[in-house]
Design a protein around this motif. Structure first.
Motif, PDB file in Angstrom:
ATOM      1  N   UNK A 222      45.794  37.357  32.060  1.00  0.00           N
ATOM      2  CA  UNK A 222      45.570  38.151  33.278  1.00  0.00           C
ATOM      3  C   UNK A 222      44.181  37.961  33.873  1.00  0.00           C
ATOM      4  N   UNK A 223      43.317  37.181  33.234  1.00  0.00           N
ATOM      5  CA  UNK A 223      41.913  37.118  33.645  1.00  0.00           C
ATOM      6  C   UNK A 223      41.739  36.668  35.096  1.00  0.00           C
ATOM      7  N   UNK A 224      42.394  35.588  35.486  1.00  0.00           N
ATOM      8  CA  UNK A 224      42.239  35.080  36.849  1.00  0.00           C
ATOM      9  C   UNK A 224      42.677  36.127  37.874  1.00  0.00           C
ATOM     10  N   UNK A 225      43.769  36.816  37.579  1.00  0.00           N
ATOM     11  CA  UNK A 225      44.242  37.871  38.473  1.00  0.00           C
ATOM     12  C   UNK A 225      43.237  39.013  38.547  1.00  0.00           C
ATOM     13  N   UNK A 226      42.627  39.348  37.419  1.00  0.00           N
ATOM     14  CA  UNK A 226      41.633  40.421  37.403  1.00  0.00           C
ATOM     15  C   UNK A 226      40.452  40.085  38.303  1.00  0.00           C
ATOM     16  N   UNK A 227      39.974  38.857  38.219  1.00  0.00           N
ATOM     17  CA  UNK A 227      38.834  38.435  39.039  1.00  0.00           C
ATOM     18  C   UNK A 227      39.199  38.461  40.518  1.00  0.00           C
ATOM     19  N   UNK A 228      40.381  37.976  40.845  1.00  0.00           N
ATOM     20  CA  UNK A 228      40.804  37.926  42.251  1.00  0.00           C
ATOM     21  C   UNK A 228      41.121  39.311  42.815  1.00  0.00           C
ATOM     22  N   UNK A 229      41.426  40.276  41.924  1.00  0.00           N
ATOM     23  CA  UNK A 229      41.794  41.616  42.397  1.00  0.00           C
ATOM     24  C   UNK A 229      40.593  42.457  42.799  1.00  0.00           C
ATOM     25  N   UNK A 230      39.382  42.038  42.435  1.00  0.00           N
ATOM     26  CA  UNK A 230      38.198  42.863  42.645  1.00  0.00           C
ATOM     27  C   UNK A 230      37.605  42.712  44.038  1.00  0.00           C
ATOM     28  N   UNK A 231      37.129  43.829  44.577  1.00  0.00           N
ATOM     29  CA  UNK A 231      36.338  43.795  45.803  1.00  0.00           C
ATOM     30  C   UNK A 231      34.956  43.221  45.491  1.00  0.00           C
ATOM     31  N   UNK A 232      34.209  42.766  46.509  1.00  0.00           N
ATOM     32  CA  UNK A 232      32.833  42.343  46.256  1.00  0.00           C
ATOM     33  C   UNK A 232      32.026  43.443  45.556  1.00  0.00           C
ATOM     34  N   UNK A 233      31.257  43.048  44.550  1.00  0.00           N
ATOM     35  CA  UNK A 233      30.430  43.933  43.725  1.00  0.00           C
ATOM     36  C   UNK A 233      31.251  44.874  42.840  1.00  0.00           C
ATOM     37  N   UNK A 234      32.532  44.572  42.680  1.00  0.00           N
ATOM     38  CA  UNK A 234      33.366  45.356  41.778  1.00  0.00           C
ATOM     39  C   UNK A 234      33.111  44.991  40.320  1.00  0.00           C
ATOM     40  N   UNK A 235      33.795  45.699  39.422  1.00  0.00           N
ATOM     41  CA  UNK A 235      33.521  45.580  37.994  1.00  0.00           C
ATOM     42  C   UNK A 235      34.791  45.322  37.200  1.00  0.00           C
ATOM     43  N   UNK A 236      34.737  44.335  36.321  1.00  0.00           N
ATOM     44  CA  UNK A 236      35.765  44.164  35.291  1.00  0.00           C
ATOM     45  C   UNK A 236      35.182  44.701  33.988  1.00  0.00           C
ATOM     46  N   UNK A 237      35.896  45.612  33.353  1.00  0.00           N
ATOM     47  CA  UNK A 237      35.504  46.086  32.023  1.00  0.00           C
ATOM     48  C   UNK A 237      36.518  45.511  31.039  1.00  0.00           C
ATOM     49  N   UNK A 238      36.023  44.781  30.053  1.00  0.00           N
ATOM     50  CA  UNK A 238      36.919  44.117  29.111  1.00  0.00           C
ATOM     51  C   UNK A 238      36.674  44.622  27.699  1.00  0.00           C
ATOM     52  N   UNK A 239      37.754  45.048  27.042  1.00  0.00           N
ATOM     53  CA  UNK A 239      37.636  45.558  25.674  1.00  0.00           C
ATOM     54  C   UNK A 239      38.578  44.843  24.713  1.00  0.00           C
ATOM     55  N   UNK A 240      39.275  43.821  25.191  1.00  0.00           N
ATOM     56  CA  UNK A 240      40.202  43.119  24.319  1.00  0.00           C
ATOM     57  C   UNK A 240      40.728  41.873  24.993  1.00  0.00           C
ATOM     58  N   UNK A 241      41.354  41.012  24.200  1.00  0.00           N
ATOM     59  CA  UNK A 241      41.904  39.764  24.721  1.00  0.00           C
ATOM     60  C   UNK A 241      43.116  39.388  23.876  1.00  0.00           C
ATOM     61  N   UNK A 242      44.155  40.221  23.945  1.00  0.00           N
ATOM     62  CA  UNK A 242      45.304  40.046  23.064  1.00  0.00           C
ATOM     63  C   UNK A 242      46.068  38.753  23.349  1.00  0.00           C
ATOM     64  N   UNK A 243      45.920  38.194  24.564  1.00  0.00           N
ATOM     65  CA  UNK A 243      46.626  36.952  24.891  1.00  0.00           C
ATOM     66  C   UNK A 243      45.739  35.725  24.755  1.00  0.00           C
ATOM     67  N   UNK A 244      44.503  35.915  24.303  1.00  0.00           N
ATOM     68  CA  UNK A 244      43.590  34.785  24.149  1.00  0.00           C
ATOM     69  C   UNK A 244      42.254  35.074  24.801  1.00  0.00           C
ATOM     70  N   UNK A 245      41.191  34.566  24.195  1.00  0.00           N
ATOM     71  CA  UNK A 245      39.845  34.894  24.644  1.00  0.00           C
ATOM     72  C   UNK A 245      39.100  33.794  25.365  1.00  0.00           C
TER      73      UNK A 245
END
Length: 317
Positions: A222-245
């Motif tokens: 889901x990482x690429x989708x997470x990055x594309x879903x954010x507004x400018x200056x938005x934040x991704x908080x990551x606490x796990x990577x069950x599908x791969x890191x």
């Protein structure tokens, strides 16, 4: 001579067949230790961390056998009903959690630092209380310390269904955020709506608008989708990577839009106490997928490994 007790342990590491290292059987009761308290376990919740331990993540063979379980609630010898904060402060300044250096909660009794005990309120069942110290505490810190969100902000929760993800949906809704969630499963999307998500989407779907923050526990898928879903200056908080890191980093987009990527894991003792108070004040309760006797723990591990659970799998004694 210490007596024996029933416990669920990791006895060997196998990255390809993790459950082959799972053993149910008798282990010695914990020995007394100054400043530590024995707790008779009433309920303990399963986490992905327990699967990762069986795969050799965060532990080495010389630490085995290790009793698994980093979530739990129970009763002290003087009758106090408690939750267990599983982050152990070591003298060398490097904290660890139960099952990394110390036996965990999947046993009749567990020994923990006395300072790590939090009173269990009567409004929480044993099963609910056991869910709070790991997945729900992780979600609490992600949302209220690391996301930068304010009430009314929009948060996207990736991979609705896991213990942290369901906690994120419930806590975010209670805090006044607009909550969106994704899942590959139509059934899990429907259940996310029931939990309080305002809108749900298939994994990777184009969203109506960009969000203020993304809560990421899935990782590569889901990482690429997470990055594309954010507004400018938005934040991704990551606490796990069950599908791969190791997903593509999307560095150009991250620096061009000045996005923030914040790592987050577990939470402090004070945050656990605040989470308990939030449950008391708001009526929020952990989402329990299923409850099994500890003697049937293997079935719970299999259910988690297959990705079937929605919420927490809890073992009772």
């Amino acid at each position: 001579m210490l007596g024996g007790m029933f416990a669920v342990s990791a006895v060997r590491i196998d990255p390809k067949d993790s459950l082959s290292g799972l053993e149910l059987g008798e282990r010695p009761e914990p020995a007394a230790r100054p400043g530590w308290t024995a707790v008779t376990v009433k309920a303990a919740a399963l986490n992905h961390h327990d699967l990762w331990t069986l795969r050799g993540v965060g532990i080495t063979e010389d630490k085995l056998p290790m009793i698994l379980g980093c979530d739990g609630a129970g009763v002290t010898d003087d009758g106090a009903e408690v939750l267990i904060h599983s982050v152990i402060d070591a003298r060398d300044g490097k904290p660890s959690i139960l099952t990394e250096a110390y036996d965990g909660t999947f046993a009749e009794r567990v020994l923990v630092p006395t300072a790590n005990l939090v009173p269990k309120p009567d409004v929480l069942s044993w099963e609910q209380a056991a869910c709070l110290p790991t997945a729900w505490l992780t979600a609490y810190r992600m949302l209220f310390r690391n996301s930068g969100l304010h009430p009314g902000g929009t948060v996207l929760v990736q991979g609705a269904g896991g213990g942290v993800a369901t906690a994120l949906i419930v806590l975010a809704r209670a805090a006044g955020f607009r909550v969106w969630a994704t899942s590959r499963s139509e059934e899990k999307r429907a259940r996310a709506l029931e939990l309080g998500a305002h809108a749900v989407f298939e994994s990777g779907a184009r969203l109506p608008e960009r969000v203020d923050a993304v809560m990421e526990t899935v990782g590569a898928a889901t990482w690429s989708h997470s990055v594309k879903a954010l507004r400018p200056e938005g934040t991704i908080v990551i606490s796990g990577a069950t599908s791969g890191g190791m997903p593509p980093a999307e560095l150009t987009r991250i620096f061009f839009l000045q996005l923030r990527v914040v790592g987050s894991t577990m939470g402090s003792l004070d945050e656990l106490k605040a989470l308990v108070r939030m449950c008391e004040a708001t009526g929020v309760r952990p989402v329990v997928d299923s409850v099994l006797p500890l003697a049937e723990a293997r079935s719970g591990f299999e259910r988690m490994a297959e990705g079937e659970a929605f919420g927490k799998i809890v073992f009772t004694l």
